[in-house]
Design a protein around this motif. Structure first.
Motif, PDB file in Angstrom:
ATOM      1  N   ARG A  59      77.470 -26.202 -34.540  1.00 43.35           N
ATOM      2  CA  ARG A  59      77.472 -26.388 -33.086  1.00 43.35           C
ATOM      3  C   ARG A  59      76.088 -26.095 -32.509  1.00 43.35           C
ATOM      4  O   ARG A  59      75.572 -26.850 -31.686  1.00 43.35           O
ATOM      5  CB  ARG A  59      78.518 -25.500 -32.418  1.00 43.35           C
ATOM      6  CG  ARG A  59      78.551 -25.735 -30.919  1.00 43.35           C
ATOM      7  CD  ARG A  59      79.642 -24.967 -30.228  1.00 43.35           C
ATOM      8  NE  ARG A  59      79.756 -25.417 -28.839  1.00 43.35           N
ATOM      9  CZ  ARG A  59      80.724 -25.071 -28.028  1.00 43.35           C
ATOM     10  NH1 ARG A  59      81.690 -24.276 -28.442  1.00 43.35           N
ATOM     11  NH2 ARG A  59      80.745 -25.516 -26.794  1.00 43.35           N
ATOM     12  N   ALA A  60      75.493 -24.991 -32.936  1.00 41.63           N
ATOM     13  CA  ALA A  60      74.152 -24.643 -32.456  1.00 41.63           C
ATOM     14  C   ALA A  60      73.155 -25.744 -32.817  1.00 41.63           C
ATOM     15  O   ALA A  60      72.308 -26.119 -31.991  1.00 41.63           O
ATOM     16  CB  ALA A  60      73.716 -23.305 -33.045  1.00 41.63           C
ATOM     17  N   ALA A  61      73.257 -26.288 -34.019  1.00 39.49           N
ATOM     18  CA  ALA A  61      72.363 -27.361 -34.445  1.00 39.49           C
ATOM     19  C   ALA A  61      72.597 -28.630 -33.628  1.00 39.49           C
ATOM     20  O   ALA A  61      71.651 -29.310 -33.227  1.00 39.49           O
ATOM     21  CB  ALA A  61      72.552 -27.651 -35.932  1.00 39.49           C
ATOM     22  N   ALA A  62      73.862 -28.943 -33.352  1.00 38.82           N
ATOM     23  CA  ALA A  62      74.187 -30.143 -32.574  1.00 38.82           C
ATOM     24  C   ALA A  62      73.653 -30.061 -31.153  1.00 38.82           C
ATOM     25  O   ALA A  62      73.298 -31.078 -30.553  1.00 38.82           O
ATOM     26  CB  ALA A  62      75.700 -30.362 -32.555  1.00 38.82           C
ATOM     27  N   GLU A  63      73.568 -28.848 -30.621  1.00 38.74           N
ATOM     28  CA  GLU A  63      73.131 -28.660 -29.235  1.00 38.74           C
ATOM     29  C   GLU A  63      71.636 -28.388 -29.120  1.00 38.74           C
ATOM     30  O   GLU A  63      71.109 -28.279 -28.018  1.00 38.74           O
ATOM     31  CB  GLU A  63      73.942 -27.529 -28.600  1.00 38.74           C
ATOM     32  CG  GLU A  63      75.412 -27.889 -28.472  1.00 38.74           C
ATOM     33  CD  GLU A  63      76.304 -26.754 -28.007  1.00 38.74           C
ATOM     34  OE1 GLU A  63      75.824 -25.597 -27.906  1.00 38.74           O
ATOM     35  OE2 GLU A  63      77.496 -27.021 -27.751  1.00 38.74           O
ATOM     36  N   ALA A  64      70.927 -28.301 -30.258  1.00 41.00           N
ATOM     37  CA  ALA A  64      69.499 -27.991 -30.260  1.00 41.00           C
ATOM     38  C   ALA A  64      68.660 -29.257 -30.450  1.00 41.00           C
ATOM     39  O   ALA A  64      69.182 -30.310 -30.805  1.00 41.00           O
ATOM     40  CB  ALA A  64      69.198 -27.012 -31.394  1.00 41.00           C
ATOM     41  N   ASP A  65      67.340 -29.108 -30.240  1.00 39.20           N
ATOM     42  CA  ASP A  65      66.458 -30.231 -30.563  1.00 39.20           C
ATOM     43  C   ASP A  65      66.355 -30.330 -32.090  1.00 39.20           C
ATOM     44  O   ASP A  65      66.763 -29.421 -32.817  1.00 39.20           O
ATOM     45  CB  ASP A  65      65.086 -30.078 -29.893  1.00 39.20           C
ATOM     46  CG  ASP A  65      64.286 -28.900 -30.422  1.00 39.20           C
ATOM     47  OD1 ASP A  65      64.110 -28.781 -31.658  1.00 39.20           O
ATOM     48  OD2 ASP A  65      63.826 -28.080 -29.605  1.00 39.20           O
ATOM     49  N   ILE A  66      65.813 -31.433 -32.575  1.00 35.30           N
ATOM     50  CA  ILE A  66      65.809 -31.720 -34.014  1.00 35.30           C
ATOM     51  C   ILE A  66      65.118 -30.632 -34.841  1.00 35.30           C
ATOM     52  O   ILE A  66      65.629 -30.229 -35.879  1.00 35.30           O
ATOM     53  CB  ILE A  66      65.143 -33.099 -34.277  1.00 35.30           C
ATOM     54  CG1 ILE A  66      66.020 -34.225 -33.727  1.00 35.30           C
ATOM     55  CG2 ILE A  66      64.868 -33.330 -35.744  1.00 35.30           C
ATOM     56  CD1 ILE A  66      67.345 -34.380 -34.432  1.00 35.30           C
ATOM     57  N   THR A  67      63.972 -30.144 -34.387  1.00 37.29           N
ATOM     58  CA  THR A  67      63.240 -29.139 -35.156  1.00 37.29           C
ATOM     59  C   THR A  67      64.044 -27.853 -35.306  1.00 37.29           C
ATOM     60  O   THR A  67      64.158 -27.305 -36.407  1.00 37.29           O
ATOM     61  CB  THR A  67      61.886 -28.829 -34.480  1.00 37.29           C
ATOM     62  OG1 THR A  67      61.183 -30.051 -34.302  1.00 37.29           O
ATOM     63  CG2 THR A  67      61.058 -27.881 -35.303  1.00 37.29           C
ATOM     64  N   LEU A  68      64.621 -27.380 -34.208  1.00 38.44           N
ATOM     65  CA  LEU A  68      65.439 -26.175 -34.260  1.00 38.44           C
ATOM     66  C   LEU A  68      66.711 -26.433 -35.066  1.00 38.44           C
ATOM     67  O   LEU A  68      67.145 -25.584 -35.846  1.00 38.44           O
ATOM     68  CB  LEU A  68      65.777 -25.694 -32.853  1.00 38.44           C
ATOM     69  CG  LEU A  68      66.609 -24.416 -32.750  1.00 38.44           C
ATOM     70  CD1 LEU A  68      65.965 -23.258 -33.509  1.00 38.44           C
ATOM     71  CD2 LEU A  68      66.827 -24.048 -31.295  1.00 38.44           C
ATOM     72  N   ALA A  69      67.306 -27.603 -34.904  1.00 37.32           N
ATOM     73  CA  ALA A  69      68.522 -27.947 -35.653  1.00 37.32           C
ATOM     74  C   ALA A  69      68.255 -27.898 -37.152  1.00 37.32           C
ATOM     75  O   ALA A  69      69.082 -27.386 -37.922  1.00 37.32           O
ATOM     76  CB  ALA A  69      69.022 -29.329 -35.235  1.00 37.32           C
ATOM     77  N   GLN A  70      67.096 -28.399 -37.573  1.00 37.52           N
ATOM     78  CA  GLN A  70      66.730 -28.371 -38.996  1.00 37.52           C
ATOM     79  C   GLN A  70      66.672 -26.934 -39.490  1.00 37.52           C
ATOM     80  O   GLN A  70      67.223 -26.600 -40.540  1.00 37.52           O
ATOM     81  CB  GLN A  70      65.378 -29.062 -39.201  1.00 37.52           C
ATOM     82  CG  GLN A  70      64.971 -29.182 -40.658  1.00 37.52           C
ATOM     83  CD  GLN A  70      65.704 -30.282 -41.379  1.00 37.52           C
ATOM     84  OE1 GLN A  70      65.842 -31.385 -40.872  1.00 37.52           O
ATOM     85  NE2 GLN A  70      66.195 -29.995 -42.567  1.00 37.52           N
TER      86      GLN A  70
END
Length: 113
Positions: A59-70
């Motif tokens: 969920r955190a990754a889905a709601e974050a920008d790509i770099t943070l999601a990675q």
């Protein structure tokens, strides 16, 4: 130093993630409807199996920008099957499927009144 063809385990499990391809909902929906669908998914997702901490990381990754999601998926030990995060696994082999509506907005999103 390893040979050029060798890979470590992190290289095998960490795929570069990307935003999902553009998609359309079956009918135009408002942002409020999209948020409601997302909330319902995240509230019920842990009941379909897998570990709650992995669902929380996804969920955190889905709601974050790509770099943070990675960074989030790598630190949580999530194995990314599809680069758009629609299919992932945890280190124990449990499968996590995410619908595109939790990962991006549809092309036919309409304005709330």
């Amino acid at each position: 130093m390893g040979c050029a063809g060798s890979r470590d385990k992190a290289d095998e499990t960490a795929k570069k993630i990307r935003k999902p391809k553009p998609w359309k909902h079956s009918e135009p929906i408002t942002r409020a409807q999209l948020i409601q669908m997302r909330d319902e998914f995240w509230d019920t997702a842990p009941h379909y199996g897998g570990r709650k901490e992995i669902w929380d990381a996804l969920r955190a990754a889905a709601e974050a920008d790509i770099t943070l999601a990675q960074a989030i998926v790598e630190s949580a030990g999530v194995i990314v099957q599809n680069p758009d995060l629609t299919v992932c696994y945890d280190e124990r082999g449990a499968k996590y499927e995410l619908p595109k509506y939790v990962l991006s907005e549809p092309a036919n999103l309409i304005r709330d009144n």
